[in-house]
Design a protein around this motif. Structure first.
Motif, mmCIF file in Angstrom:
data_model
loop_
_atom_site.group_PDB
_atom_site.id
_atom_site.type_symbol
_atom_site.label_atom_id
_atom_site.label_comp_id
_atom_site.label_asym_id
_atom_site.label_seq_id
_atom_site.Cartn_x
_atom_site.Cartn_y
_atom_site.Cartn_z
ATOM 1 N N ASN A 693 64.498 49.493 40.552
ATOM 2 C CA ASN A 693 64.648 48.469 39.505
ATOM 3 C C ASN A 693 63.351 48.238 38.730
ATOM 4 O OD1 ASN A 693 67.344 48.079 40.220
ATOM 5 N ND2 ASN A 693 66.817 46.512 41.722
ATOM 6 N N LEU A 694 62.751 49.330 38.245
ATOM 7 C CA LEU A 694 61.554 49.198 37.421
ATOM 8 C C LEU A 694 61.942 48.646 36.057
ATOM 9 C CD1 LEU A 694 59.720 52.574 38.200
ATOM 10 C CD2 LEU A 694 59.075 50.295 38.995
ATOM 11 N N PRO A 695 61.144 47.741 35.518
ATOM 12 C CA PRO A 695 61.426 47.263 34.157
ATOM 13 C C PRO A 695 61.116 48.352 33.135
ATOM 14 C CG PRO A 695 59.389 46.302 34.987
ATOM 15 C CD PRO A 695 59.994 47.060 36.131
ATOM 16 N N ASN A 696 61.588 48.141 31.918
ATOM 17 C CA ASN A 696 61.325 49.146 30.886
ATOM 18 C C ASN A 696 59.831 49.211 30.586
ATOM 19 O OD1 ASN A 696 62.244 46.432 29.555
ATOM 20 N ND2 ASN A 696 60.903 47.389 28.060
ATOM 21 N N GLY A 697 59.381 50.404 30.194
ATOM 22 C CA GLY A 697 57.964 50.600 29.901
ATOM 23 C C GLY A 697 57.538 52.035 30.150
ATOM 24 N N ASN A 698 56.265 52.310 29.927
ATOM 25 C CA ASN A 698 55.686 53.629 30.155
ATOM 26 C C ASN A 698 54.952 53.628 31.492
ATOM 27 O OD1 ASN A 698 56.499 54.640 27.573
ATOM 28 N ND2 ASN A 698 54.792 53.527 26.644
ATOM 29 N N TYR A 699 55.189 54.663 32.314
ATOM 30 C CA TYR A 699 54.618 54.723 33.650
ATOM 31 C C TYR A 699 53.960 56.084 33.891
ATOM 32 C CZ TYR A 699 57.495 50.601 34.625
ATOM 33 O OH TYR A 699 58.059 49.361 34.600
ATOM 34 N N THR A 700 52.949 56.065 34.752
ATOM 35 C CA THR A 700 52.343 57.290 35.250
ATOM 36 C C THR A 700 52.194 57.149 36.758
ATOM 37 O OG1 THR A 700 51.110 57.654 33.196
ATOM 38 C CG2 THR A 700 50.354 58.845 35.165
ATOM 39 N N PHE A 701 52.972 57.964 37.488
ATOM 40 C CA PHE A 701 52.852 57.981 38.948
ATOM 41 C C PHE A 701 51.724 58.935 39.321
ATOM 42 C CE2 PHE A 701 53.823 60.195 42.931
ATOM 43 C CZ PHE A 701 53.845 59.124 43.811
ATOM 44 N N GLU A 702 50.833 58.482 40.207
ATOM 45 C CA GLU A 702 49.711 59.299 40.645
ATOM 46 C C GLU A 702 49.669 59.331 42.168
ATOM 47 O OE1 GLU A 702 46.497 58.830 36.998
ATOM 48 O OE2 GLU A 702 46.163 57.719 38.856
ATOM 49 N N VAL A 703 49.331 60.483 42.713
ATOM 50 C CA VAL A 703 49.196 60.644 44.159
ATOM 51 C C VAL A 703 48.018 61.565 44.440
ATOM 52 C CG1 VAL A 703 50.894 62.541 44.168
ATOM 53 C CG2 VAL A 703 50.371 61.316 46.287
ATOM 54 N N ARG A 704 47.268 61.235 45.479
ATOM 55 C CA ARG A 704 46.177 62.083 45.937
ATOM 56 C C ARG A 704 46.246 62.150 47.457
ATOM 57 N NH1 ARG A 704 41.182 58.036 44.173
ATOM 58 N NH2 ARG A 704 41.606 56.343 45.673
ATOM 59 N N ALA A 705 45.488 63.080 48.034
ATOM 60 C CA ALA A 705 45.579 63.301 49.481
ATOM 61 C C ALA A 705 44.193 63.519 50.055
ATOM 62 C CB ALA A 705 46.476 64.506 49.770
ATOM 63 N N LYS A 706 44.119 63.379 51.371
ATOM 64 C CA LYS A 706 42.882 63.715 52.073
ATOM 65 C C LYS A 706 43.214 64.178 53.476
ATOM 66 C CE LYS A 706 41.473 59.300 54.198
ATOM 67 N NZ LYS A 706 40.356 58.344 54.368
ATOM 68 N N VAL A 707 42.341 65.042 53.991
ATOM 69 C CA VAL A 707 42.402 65.493 55.373
ATOM 70 C C VAL A 707 41.039 65.211 55.974
ATOM 71 C CG1 VAL A 707 42.769 67.421 56.935
ATOM 72 C CG2 VAL A 707 44.067 67.287 54.811
ATOM 73 N N GLY A 708 40.992 64.303 56.935
ATOM 74 C CA GLY A 708 39.682 63.845 57.403
ATOM 75 C C GLY A 708 38.985 63.131 56.266
ATOM 76 N N GLU A 709 37.814 63.636 55.890
ATOM 77 C CA GLU A 709 37.094 63.075 54.753
ATOM 78 C C GLU A 709 37.168 63.973 53.521
ATOM 79 O OE1 GLU A 709 35.705 60.054 54.503
ATOM 80 O OE2 GLU A 709 36.613 59.713 56.464
ATOM 81 N N ILE A 710 37.968 65.035 53.602
ATOM 82 C CA ILE A 710 38.105 65.970 52.477
ATOM 83 C C ILE A 710 39.278 65.524 51.623
ATOM 84 C CG2 ILE A 710 38.376 68.373 51.815
ATOM 85 C CD1 ILE A 710 37.473 69.130 54.638
ATOM 86 N N GLN A 711 39.001 65.244 50.353
ATOM 87 C CA GLN A 711 40.053 64.806 49.446
ATOM 88 C C GLN A 711 40.534 65.974 48.592
ATOM 89 O OE1 GLN A 711 39.897 61.315 47.115
ATOM 90 N NE2 GLN A 711 38.978 60.034 48.686
#
Length: 929
Positions: A693-711
């Motif tokens: 149920n997101l309202p109308n608008g412009n969106y940018t989904f972002e995701v990042r990852a890390k293993v230990g301290e390595i991103q």
């Protein structure tokens, strides 16, 4: 003599394989990947996704989740090979390829249909290779060639059994049972190896190493030198007398990985020395290895008869798993005189360093070992039951004091050692060449696990009571002064140690340095702030490389800078899972150079702290599902940016994965949705994020990852727009404006009509008000007239009453006179008078006068009663009029010149004429008319 030597060598290798430290291993069982047990072939695409030919179909693993694509003809899938963007597969009587569609899903294209009539009966496609413009599919009888450009097919059939197919150095090699190894040159086969060894055995694979041809057979590894075949290592091939090799690959460093039947995985170097041997007792899912593959990050994948595994062979770690529980939890370790000693909760164990020997326990050391300490070439063992010196693999007890925590050298007294025990600090002394227990230092009876010398005193940390300053006398027999010098809020899991002459204290509150001038601890903010968020333990290990502490998924190294006294901080990735159950007792021991040993609850880990294994990796979005406002599934979406969605299609499930296969550290993800907020979520292992149920608008989904301290070296994005609802669109607003104008016009028209109507209504209302006023005036006038009439009536009634009473009085008087005259009946004169009186009493003029007066007072009464009772005579009407005047019988009698009795009779007769019922009163009836 040969046979005994072979047996000894075999036992040597068997022993090595039992006690060997192995590379980190990750295992997946069928209930993890939800497919069949057996896994026959493995490959990888450019993005790092792993594809496995499973008996149920094609398994796809993206580092986060598994997905199964069932074999189209429901047979077991036997082979897989990624070539460019296609995943070629082979199964029973069928081969083809998968390709990704716009949604990230795989779609199958069957190639074998074109030659279905040419495929031999009961064919199984066991292997797939790539050679120039050709894809090669191997069965037990044929090689099927498919040309990528022309889309044409050709075949090569053998006489016996086609065991293997190898492509290297721009050549195609294949082994045929009882014939040898062939190569194809311009489509023509050429026999290149005809040795008896090759004829009588199965060649699993062929490699080229240092310009020599390496042959892996089912029972050994051989090298072809000057057309002669010889074992690369006689001892190694002896091991394979009882072990069958099923599959083999050459690794990137030139070593060879061997998958065996019932003996797990072996990795040998080019000289035939075993580097790794991993079996089911080390964590492998099964000892029969059906397939091997090395990915682009050098991780070795194994498909077994029951599950899937991968091994990080170039990791900085080597792990010894005590799966049989013989060693237990390792609390300390030390390298002494070319031996490795392990102090555990089950005793003191040893073996020769870098040997294949099994760890053995030193007699009489069973129980908890807390610390190992080397001083002047002597190895001391701090044990729960006391203190031991270890000589020639024997334990000599020198003190029976329970619980020896640690040992410290005494400044300026090389013949003495202080040892911390459960009940305080004790003194050990060297007498001649022997160490003996001297005495306990009086004045402090608490556990002394951490203490250091500072000039003429001891700084001691008690994990629950705090930090103390202990001053001792000159002969070390008594503490003359004991005081608590710091009041930290929390002491649990704290530690105290000395490095480069400085005393340091670490706890959850931070990292502190002891100031010998102020006698206080000064906080090191930079180090404290770093370890504070993810504090694990304040226990410190000191080596010539600095201070070592354990952080969350890392080792923290603090080393004094060469040009300053400041501590320089370095982080070394290390998985918390290896020591999480030993909080407060973690310890790191330097074995040699950069190699450290770290104890764990079921063995230990060897680690090269300077081994750089920081591999870059990317994260990708691999699936998007669109949901309605009611959370109903709508459709899968193509993985592309700048998509637009209807307002009612405003729910999303976004899945993603980072391709980083690390057996020790999980991949953690962090997400945010720009347009909804800017803050990143907490790190977690969740590889899906849902928005509803997101309202109308412009969106940018972002995701990042890390293993230990390595991103990850990128942030994956998905940009999308949720359109306004139809009632907020431009067309809707135009419609709204048009409707508004129309409504305004209609309102205006109606307003005018309304005001016109209101004006008319007001006029009519005014008219009605005026009419009402006139009516009221008329009513008032009528009331006045009525009042006037009533007054007239009353006046006339009074007149009538007066007239009636006058007539009655007159008649009464006349009757009285008449009576007197009758009494005096003396002469005729009286008779005349009586006659005159009678004439006057019966005179109709009186009645006429009364009738006229009565009609004026009570208009139309006589007419009404005459209409109702037409049979009434004039006398009856006259009688009714008197009754209407409410006269009594006595009053009526004179008027009618009759007696009262006659009046009553007259009443009775009148009732009869009127037919009045008995209960109805005559006067009331007449008054009601």
């Amino acid at each position: 003599m040969i046979r005994p030597i072979v047996i000894i060598l075999f036992l040597f290798f068997t022993q090595e394989l039992f006690s060997q430290e192995i590379s980190p291993l990750k295992s997946f069982l069928p209930n993890n990947y939800l497919a069949d047990n057996q896994n026959w072939s493995i490959s990888q695409d450019e993005s790092g996704i792993i594809y496995i030919a499973n008996s149920a179909g094609l398994l796809v693993y993206n580092g986060a989740s598994w997905k199964l694509y069932n074999t189209p003809n429901a047979s077991a899938m036997r082979s897989v090979k990624v070539i460019d963007n296609r995943i070629y597969v082979g199964s029973y009587m069928e081969f083809g390829y998968y390709e990704k569609n716009e949604f990230g899903e795989l779609e199958f294209t069957k190639l074998s249909d074109a030659i279905q009539n040419d495929i031999l009966e009961d064919e199984v496609f066991w292997q797939i290779e790539h050679y120039k413009d050709w894809i090669l599919f191997r069965t037990k009888k044929r090689i099927y060639f498919y040309n990528l450009k022309s889309k044409k097919y050709k075949f090569h059939t053998v006489n016996t059994t086609l065991n293997s197919l190898s492509v290297f150095d721009n050549q195609v090699y294949f082994h045929v049972s009882k014939e040898g190894v062939y190569t194809l040159q311009e489509g023509v086969e050429k026999l290149v190896i005809v040795d008896t060894l090759v004829k009588n055995n199965t060649v699993i694979n062929l490699f080229n190493y240092s310009n020599a041809l390496i042959l892996v057979t089912n029972n050994g590894i051989f090298r072809m030198v000057k057309n002669a075949i010889e074992p690369i290592n006689i001892t190694l091939n002896t091991v394979f007398k009882n072990t069958t090799i099923y599959t083999a690959i050459q690794l990137n460093d030139g070593s060879i990985a061997l998958g065996t039947v019932s003996n797990g995985l072996m990795i040998v170097d080019s000289e035939g020395n075993i580097k790794d041997h991993i079996k089911q007792e080390n964590g492998l899912t099964n000892n029969t290895v059906l397939s091997l593959f090395q990915d682009k990050n050098n991780t070795v994948w194994l498909g077994t008869d029951y599950g899937i595994n991968y091994v990080n062979i170039d990791a900085s770690l080597k792990i010894f798993y005590d799966r049989k529980g013989q060693i237990g939890t390792v609390y300390d370790a030390i390298k002494h005189n070319e031996y490795i000693y392990l102090g555990s909760n089950q005793g003191l164990f040893y073996k020769r360093y870098k040997s294949a020997d099994e760890f053995k326990i030193i007699p009489n050391t069973s129980g908890q070992v807390w610390t190992l300490f080397e001083y002047d070439g002597i190895l001391f063992c701090g044990h729960n039951s006391g203190t031991f010196i270890i000589k020639e693999k024997k334990a000599i007890k020198i003190a029976d004091i329970l619980g020896s925590w640690l040992f410290r050298e005494v400044p300026n007294h090389p013949e003495l050692l202080f040892q911390g025990n459960y009940d305080g600090i004790h003194v050990l002394k060297r007498v001649d060449d022997n160490w003996v227990f001297q005495h306990k230092i009086k004045g402090f009876d608490f556990s002394s696990q951490f203490f250091e010398f500072s000039n003429d005193k001891i700084i001691l940390n008690h994990e629950y009571k705090g930090v103390f300053e202990l001053k001792f006398n000159s002969d070390f027999t008594e503490f003359t002064n004991v005081k608590k010098i710091e009041h930290f809020l929390s002491y649990q899991s704290s530690g105290l140690n000395k490095y480069k002459g400085q005393i340091y204290y670490a706890s959850k509150e931070g990292f502190f340095k002891y100031n010998t001038e102020t006698l206080k601890f000064n906080r090191n903010d930079s180090v404290s702030n770093y370890i504070g968020d993810d504090f694990v333990s304040g226990r410190m290990s000191i080596t010539d490389d600095g201070i070592w502490m354990f952080g969350k998924d890392e080792l923290i190294n603090l080393k004094q800078g060469q040009l300053s006294n400041h501590l320089e901080l370095r982080k070394v990735p290390f998985p918390t899972t290896l020591f999480s159950s030993m909080k407060g007792f973690q310890k790191l021991t330097k074995i040699e150079d950069n190699n450290y040993l770290i104890g764990s609850s079921n063995g230990f880990t060897l680690m090269d702290v300077n081994h750089e294994n920081r591999k870059e990796f990317k994260i990708e979005i691999n699936g998007i599902i669109n949901y309605s406002r009611q959370n109903n599934f709508l459709k899968k979406l193509s993985i592309s940016d700048n998509q637009e969605f209807k307002y009612n299609s405003n729910g999303f499930e976004i899945s993603y994965a980072a391709i980083y296969y690390n057996a020790m550290s999980p991949v953690l993800y962090q997400t945010r949705l720009l347009g909804q907020g800017t803050h990143w979520s907490d790190w977690s292992t969740n590889y899906k994020t849902t928005y509803q149920n997101l309202p109308n608008g412009n969106y940018t989904f972002e995701v990042r990852a890390k293993v230990g301290e390595i991103q990850s070296n990128n942030v994956a994005q998905f940009m999308f727009t949720i359109n306004k609802p139809w009632y907020q669109s431009v067309l809707a607003y135009i419609t709204y404006l048009t409707l508004l104008l129309l409504i305004g016009y209609v309102v205006h028209i109606n307003y005018k009509k309304y005001y016109k109507k209101q004006r008319q209504h007001l006029l009519e209302r005014n008219k009605r008000v005026l009419a009402l006023k006139e009516l009221k005036a008329k009513e008032q006038f009528m009331n006045i007239e009525k009042e006037q009439l009533q007054k007239d009536i009353d006046h006339k009634n009074r007149e009538l009453a007066i007239s009636t009473m006058s007539i009655i009085k007159k008649n009464e008087i006349l009757n009285s006179i008449k009576k007197e005259l009758i009494i005096d009946n003396s002469d005729n004169t009286n008779k005349k008078v009586i006659k005159i009186i009678d004439s006057n009493i019966n005179n109709n003029k009186d009645w006429e006068f009364l009738e006229k007066a009565f009609n004026n007072a009570d208009k139309d009464f006589l007419k009404k009663i005459k209409n109702i009772h037409p049979n009434l005579t004039p006398n009856d009407l006259r009688f009714c009029a008197y009754l209407r005047l409410n006269l009594s019988s006595k009053e009526i009698a004179p008027l009618l010149n009759i007696s009262v009795r006659s009046v009553e009779i007259k009443r009775y007769r009148l009732r009869k004429k009127m037919n009045l019922p008995h209960e109805k009163g005559l006067i009331n009836y007449i008054l009601e008319i």
